[in-house]
Motif scaffolding. Structure first.
Motif, PDB file in Angstrom:
ATOM      1  N   GLN B 368      -1.674   5.658   6.628  1.00 17.94           N
ATOM      2  CA  GLN B 368      -0.370   5.072   6.327  1.00 17.94           C
ATOM      3  C   GLN B 368      -0.307   3.667   6.894  1.00 17.94           C
ATOM      4  OE1 GLN B 368       1.704   8.841   7.831  1.00 17.94           O
ATOM      5  NE2 GLN B 368       3.306   7.743   6.742  1.00 17.94           N
ATOM      6  N   PRO B 416      -2.421  11.762  -1.321  1.00 17.46           N
ATOM      7  CA  PRO B 416      -1.586  10.584  -1.077  1.00 17.46           C
ATOM      8  C   PRO B 416      -0.589  10.845   0.042  1.00 17.46           C
ATOM      9  CG  PRO B 416      -0.844  11.735  -3.044  1.00 17.46           C
ATOM     10  CD  PRO B 416      -2.070  12.460  -2.575  1.00 17.46           C
ATOM     11  N   THR B 417      -0.148   9.803   0.668  1.00 15.67           N
ATOM     12  CA  THR B 417       0.923   9.916   1.659  1.00 15.67           C
ATOM     13  C   THR B 417       1.921   8.814   1.351  1.00 15.67           C
ATOM     14  OG1 THR B 417      -0.096   8.326   3.144  1.00 15.67           O
ATOM     15  CG2 THR B 417      -0.709  10.623   3.471  1.00 15.67           C
ATOM     16  N   VAL B 418       3.126   8.941   1.909  1.00 15.46           N
ATOM     17  CA  VAL B 418       4.042   7.820   1.742  1.00 15.46           C
ATOM     18  C   VAL B 418       3.425   6.642   2.492  1.00 15.46           C
ATOM     19  CG1 VAL B 418       6.138   9.184   1.415  1.00 15.46           C
ATOM     20  CG2 VAL B 418       5.442   8.584   3.722  1.00 15.46           C
ATOM     21  N   ASP B 419       3.447   5.505   1.877  1.00 15.68           N
ATOM     22  CA  ASP B 419       2.910   4.287   2.490  1.00 15.68           C
ATOM     23  C   ASP B 419       1.389   4.285   2.652  1.00 15.68           C
ATOM     24  OD1 ASP B 419       3.216   1.746   3.375  1.00 15.68           O
ATOM     25  OD2 ASP B 419       3.796   2.277   5.430  1.00 15.68           O
TER      26      ASP B 419
END
Ligand SMILES: Cc1cc2nc3c(=O)[nH]c(=O)nc-3n(C[C@H](O)[C@H](O)[C@H](O)COP(=O)(O)OP(=O)(O)OC[C@H]3O[C@@H](n4cnc5c(N)ncnc54)[C@H](O)[C@@H]3O)c2cc1C
Ligand code: HEM
Lengths: 412, 463
Positions: B368, B416-419
């Motif tokens: 992130q 995927p991750t946020v950011d």
């Protein structure tokens, strides 16, 4: 006819006064997904806690692809950009940092603590005003006006404008309620959008004034935007101001009202609070566990397929995090159904957790502590007139609409 | 029989704690909290009541706290005998006695060793004694250093860019002093976090005006005729003027007083089982001697049962609590010390945190944020699993990293991750220095599998 789903029963107004048995039922299926269009409902403390820290979980409505998601987007889909409560990093972090530079340490370490005296003054004035009758409505006469006055002062919104912004705040708040959302009455959704825009326009007028003539308030600081992250755009200032105005009082009113209701149901603690005002700290924490003003977070989704307790949750699903159910999870708390401010691990999900953890928590705590300690000290022989009292419709921001209390008098 | 002994011990046994600092104090408090009513003695060589060290390189240097007032908050009344200002000089395991430097002896039924570590001094004694040369470990060190910095110091040289050295450099820059940092590795924090994160730390130094010299060692400290330090000579043959030199070359474990005692104690610390019971030099676990804090090394289930030495505040607290619990409970109630290594630091306005054992990782992934923005979450992988996490100004995600480590979650992180940024799509070598080279600054040291320290020579004595 089949029995209504558990989710439907939770949002059903008929169960508002005591949803806790439903939450207990819910926890038996900690990841509940009843029908295709229903949300995934998470009710165990540890699961909620871990999802609130999980970088695959999003608060950004544009990541929702599940059915029923459309209406959800709409309330924020109004000309005003989404506020940071509905954004993911890095945008969320940037906006929250700028907002914080107008609110707390390191830039404004004294803003909240410096309000202590003022909060005491407002509380004293409101309680003085209760002295005229023998039956009071704790909501209309105290628990509502107090946080409204506070957030108005903090932001720099004229207190006398309350009736105006009230008419815009109400539809926005109602649109947060999943029950009204599921109905997806287009008229209703449109009204909420319009109200949010109106509220934004109203605040825009104030921000304009503050740009010309800054004062010691948050609107001035937000508009000035001095800090390492630069300034917010005008639109960002407005959606942040809308968020703060609403989050700043619609929750605290319920914390104070739920607090007084709970204390009246547990008079031994009311008595102790009278004798030891410092107990207010623990009482407020335990209230945030036992009767949290924000019962659930209905706005999350996942940006990839995830698994919780072995249950697969597909990307884009609606996820509800049932804070109030987690707060009474016997896997986490001993004797969870008991109101016990003396418990040695006073923890809760009442303010959420992770990056969206309540921004206003230090203020909310201070407001509730002062309010409850002073009510306990000054109300003579307070008694509940109706138990349960009448509730507001909202299942998310849950609390009594009125709290009639009989008193023998009000001490100075 | 055993149960009777524990009952008796809890009621009227004698417990002695050597090392009256963070671990010693928290252990003492836990003993009382868990119902120990016997006699309790704390022996500490420093003349002060327990105080906190992390502020010494942070708030204290910045003048936001006094070096004399970093006392540790007391959680409860202790009813203990304090023997402060006198070091323990020896241990008689069979006679169950601690020998003090002043010739006295203190008998125990159970002993906790929490003597921590001390700053590794500059190796050339006459140079180390020059006026203006400091280390930073104790309150006295901190008083001396802060007074000197405030009394018109102009040029500071920090030797070693581990966490402590970097914090000192950061504070000095904030005070407006000229600072040179000399580091043997290619960047600061390399021993603790590897070269990729080290490069981010290097940028922080440079941006904040530190004169950072990497790949160099200090060859000599030069004094003036008055015996004051004047300059620092580097291996690249450059010479840096300095009126203050802070030696920040890591630490030495305070175990010398145990030499010859028969305990498994040596330069790597004192080995214990997961229940904090010390091993003797043969690798056999003792019953009455426990260890906690920086001086201890103990096996950790999550990291292949390797023995870990942790110089972490949180570890000292958790291990002290576990040791204290195990000292006064029956065998079946003993708990393992399973603390997840966690460390924090603040420097140049950035909050750095890590969990797990970064030096164990051979690859790193920024899952992130972005290293260029100095706000990110990185995870370290080893043999297909996540073994550590690091955050710069992003501490709220640390708990997730911790959970991934606990679950042995797979590495690399494919989802995927946020950011998630493009730079975080693939794993890169974490770039730790060769473990056989000495580095200062790792806050977690993998210290092998052997409980006993082979370098220890057993010379029966003292009785
Ligand atoms: C400047 C500085 C900054 C730090 N910053 C951080 C940070 O940001 N984050 C973090 O996690 N950790 C930090 N630490 C590390 C943390 O302070 C230690 O992990 C912690 O102090 C360990 O506690 P302890 O009780 O095990 O050992 P110590 O605190 O070292 O205490 C051991 C005590 O035993 C005494 N002693 C030694 N030998 C004898 C003897 N023979 N007889 C009697 N007494 C003896 C010592 O004098 C000392 O008082 C920092 C340390 C320092 C010095
Ligand atoms: C008792 C009172 C309050 C309660 C129970 C409460 C509860 C919460 C909860 C549960 C969240 C998390 C939302 C999420 O994760 O999606 C939150 C966020 C937030 N709260 Fe509060 N709140 C209270 C008072 C306040 C006050 C007084 C303010 C403003 C001054 C405030 C401002 C905010 C803001 C701005 C957020 C969004 C934070 C973010 O997204 O980073 N709240 N609150």
């Amino acid at each position: 006819m089949t029995e209504p789903s558990l989710v439907a029963r939770i949002t059903d107004f008929a169960n508002r006064a005591d949803p806790y048995p439903l939450y207990a039922e819910l926890r038996r299926t900690p990841v509940l997904h009843e029908e295709d269009d229903d949300p995934y409902v998470i009710s165990s403390y540890w699961d909620i806690e871990s999802l609130l820290h999980d970088p695959r979980i999003s608060s950004d409505a544009t990541n929702l692809t599940a059915a029923g998601a459309d209406e959800l987007n709409q309330a924020e889909n109004t000309g005003l950009p989404p506020s940071f409560i509905r954004l993911d990093p890095p945008e969320h972090d940037r906006l929250r940092r700028i907002a914080n530079s107008a609110f707390g340490p390191p830039h404004k370490p004294r803003r909240i603590d410096g309000m202590r005296g003022e909060l005491h003054g407002i509380v004293a004035g409101l309680i003085d005003g209760l002295a005229s009758g023998t039956e009071i409505d704790l909501v209309d006469q105290f628990a509502y006006p107090f946080p409204v006055t506070v957030i108005c002062r903090l932001l720099g919104v004229p207190r006398e404008d309350e009736p105006r912004f009230r008419s815009w705040v109400d539809p926005v708040v109602a649109s947060l309620d999943p029950e009204t959302r599921q109905g997806a009455d287009p008229d209703f959704v449109r009204k909420a959008q319009e109200a949010r825009t109106q509220l934004g326009m109203y605040l825009a007028g104030l921000v304009e004034e503050r740009i010309k003539d800054p004062r010691d308030d948050m609107l001035s600081d937000l508009a000035a935007g001095k800090g390492p992250d630069g300034a917010m755009t005008m639109m960002e200032v407005l959606s942040t101001a809308v968020l703060l105005l609403i989050a700043g009082h619609e929750t605290t009113v319920n914390l104070i009202t739920n607090g007084m209701l709970t204390l009246l149901r547990h008079p031994e603690y009311l008595q102790r609070l009278r004798e030891e005002p410092e107990l207010a700290v623990n009482i407020v924490e335990e209230l945030l566990r036992y009767e949290p003003p924000v019962q659930l977070l209905p706005q999350r989704t996942c940006i990839t397929d995830i698994e919780v307790r072995g249950v697969p949750i597909p990307k884009g699903s609606r996820i509800w995090l049932m804070l109030a159910a987690g707060n009474r999870d016997p896997e986490r708390f001993k004797d969870p159904e008991r109101f016990d401010p003396d418990r040695d691990d006073l923890q809760h999900l009442g303010f959420g957790s992770g990056i969206h953890a309540c921004f206003g928590a230090p203020l909310a705590r201070l407001e509730a502590q002062i309010a409850l300690a002073e009510l306990a000290r000054r109300l003579e022989n307070p008694r509940l007139v109706a138990d349960p009292p009448p509730y507001r419709p909202n299942a998310v921001l849950r609390g009594p609409r009125h709290l009639p209390v009989a008193v023998d008098g009000v001490l100075p | 029989m055993a149960a009777d002994y524990v009952d008796w011990l809890r009621r009227e046994g004698r417990i002695v704690i050597v090392g009256a600092s963070l671990a010693g104090l928290r252990a003492a408090e836990t003993l009382r909290a868990e119902g120990f009513t016997g006699s309790l003695t704390l022996i500490g060589d420093e003349p002060y009541e327990p105080y906190d060290r992390p502020p010494l390189s942070k708030a204290v240097l910045l003048g936001k706290a006094s070096p004399r007032h970093t006392e540790l908050p007391r959680r409860r009344h202790l009813d203990a005998e304090w023997r402060l200002g006198v070091p323990a000089a020896g241990l008689d395991l069979t006679g169950k006695r601690v020998l003090l430097a002043d010739g006295e002896e203190v008998e125990y039924d159970r002993l906790l060793i929490a003597t921590g570590v001390r700053a590794r001094p500059w190796p050339v004694a006459e140079e180390a004694e020059l006026d203006g040369v400091f280390v930073l470990r104790t309150r006295d060190d901190s008083i001396a250093l802060t007074e000197r910095l405030r009394a018109g110091a102009k040029r500071v040289v920090v030797i070693g860019a581990g966490f402590a050295g970097s914090e000192v450099a950061s504070a000095c820059r904030e005070m407006g002093l000229e600072v040179t940092v000399a580091e043997r590795a290619g960047a600061p924090l390399v021993g603790a976090l590897g070269g990729v994160i080290g490069a981010v730390a290097a940028d922080l130094h440079l941006e904040n005006g530190v004169d950072l010299r990497t790949h160099v060692t200090v060859t000599a400290l030069e004094g003036d005729p008055m015996g004051r330090v004047r300059s620092v000579h580097l291996s690249d043959e450059s010479v840096v003027e300095a009126d203050v030199v802070v030696v920040s070359l890591g630490s030495l474990r305070n175990t010398e007083w145990l030499s010859g005692s028969g305990l498994g104690a040596g330069p790597r610390g004192i080995a214990s089982d997961a229940g904090c019971r010390a091993f003797d030099f043969r690798g056999i676990v003792t019953d009455d001697v426990f260890v906690a804090g920086d001086v201890a090394r103990s096996p950790h289930a999550l990291f292949g049962y390797q023995f870990l030495s942790l110089e972490h505040w949180g570890n000292a607290v958790a291990q002290a609590e576990t040791a204290a619990h195990n000292m006064i409970c029956s065998a079946s109630d003993r708990r393992p010390h399973m603390w997840m290594p966690a460390f924090w630091s603040s420097q140049f306005g950035v909050n750095i945190k890590s969990v797990g054992v970064p030096p164990m990782g051979d690859e790193l992934m920024i899952i992130q944020g972005s290293t260029a923005e100095r706000r990110f979450v990185g995870v370290y992988g080893y043999k297909g699993r996540i073994v550590a996490g690091v955050t710069f100004d992003n501490a709220r995600w640390l708990e997730y990293c911790q959970r991934q480590i606990e679950q042995g979650a797979p590495f690399p992180v494919e989802y995927p991750t946020v950011d998630r940024r493009p730079e975080g799509r693939k794993a890169v070598p974490a770039d730790f220095p060769d473990p056989s080279l000495p580095t200062h600054g790792p806050t977690v040291t993998l210290s092998g599998y052997s409980p006993a320290d082979r370098r220890l020579v057993f010379t029966p004595g003292h009785h």
